[in-house]
Design an enzyme around this catalytic site. Structure first.
Site: not given
Length: 216
Positions: A185-187
């Site tokens: 998870g992140s961006r």
């Protein structure tokens, strides 16, 4: 389902540990509790297997288009100043990846990797406004075949603790090819020239290598 190379050893070790755990549970605990824990083990293995999935994609190939580097949801579209490399006003488009998205990142367009730098940092939640400058992150600057530059930033989140990167500064790159992988998870942020035509809208769901972010 194909498993990405970043997850193969992890999935194998997890499966072995869970098999051993479930054997002990089913042997020494009451049957009902054993089946509950067995079900939980299967769900846990299924979750991590889908996280590391590597689906086949029909890749967009057009040197004038910027495709999404990641699967997820568009959470930012705004004019900002990019201080690290471009040092000019840009349009920032950010894609947030939940743990249920494919986490392989792709090259947004064909051209050349001009610049790469790894930045150690914090682990704020990926949608935090300051995560782009304070979190652990990778910065890549790509130059398109027509000479335009776009900065892509991979950002680790509160759960993500490792950013894998496969490219080398100075190499020629092809649209849609693997750029890296962010675990858990992140961006991804894109910093585009002001004259870019932005195709996506806020909250759009996008797919890496397929969804068109902008036209240069």
């Amino acid at each position: 389902m194909r498993i990405h190379k970043e997850g193969r050893v992890f999935i194998l070790v997890l499966a072995i540990l869970l098999i051993g755990f479930d054997y002990v549970v089913m042997t020494y605990l009451p049957a009902i509790l054993g089946y509950v824990l067995l079900f939980g083990s299967i769900m846990l293995l299924a979750f991590f297997t889908q996280f590391f999935r590597n689906p086949d994609r029909v890749i967009t190939l057009d040197e004038t288009l910027v495709v999404s580097p990641a699967d997820g949801k568009v959470v930012v579209i705004e004019k900002v100043f990019e201080p690290e490399y471009l040092k000019t006003d840009c349009i920032q488009v950010s894609v947030f990846m939940s743990p249920f998205n494919v986490h392989m990142n792709r090259v947004p367009f064909s051209g050349k990797l001009l610049y790469y730098k790894y930045h150690p940092g914090k682990y704020l939640v990926a949608f935090h406004p300051k995560s782009s400058t304070l979190n652990e992150r990778n910065t890549s600057v790509f130059q398109s075949l027509n000479g335009k530059k776009v900065l892509v930033r991979q950002i680790a989140g509160a759960v993500a603790r490792r950013i894998c990167y496969y490219l080398k500064e100075g190499q020629n790159v092809e649209q849609g090819k693997e750029m890296g992988f962010i675990k858990f998870g992140s961006r991804c942020d894109l910093f585009l020239p002001l004259d870019s035509e932005i195709i996506v809208k806020m909250n759009d769901a996008v797919k890496g290598g397929q969804s068109i972010i902008a036209r240069l």
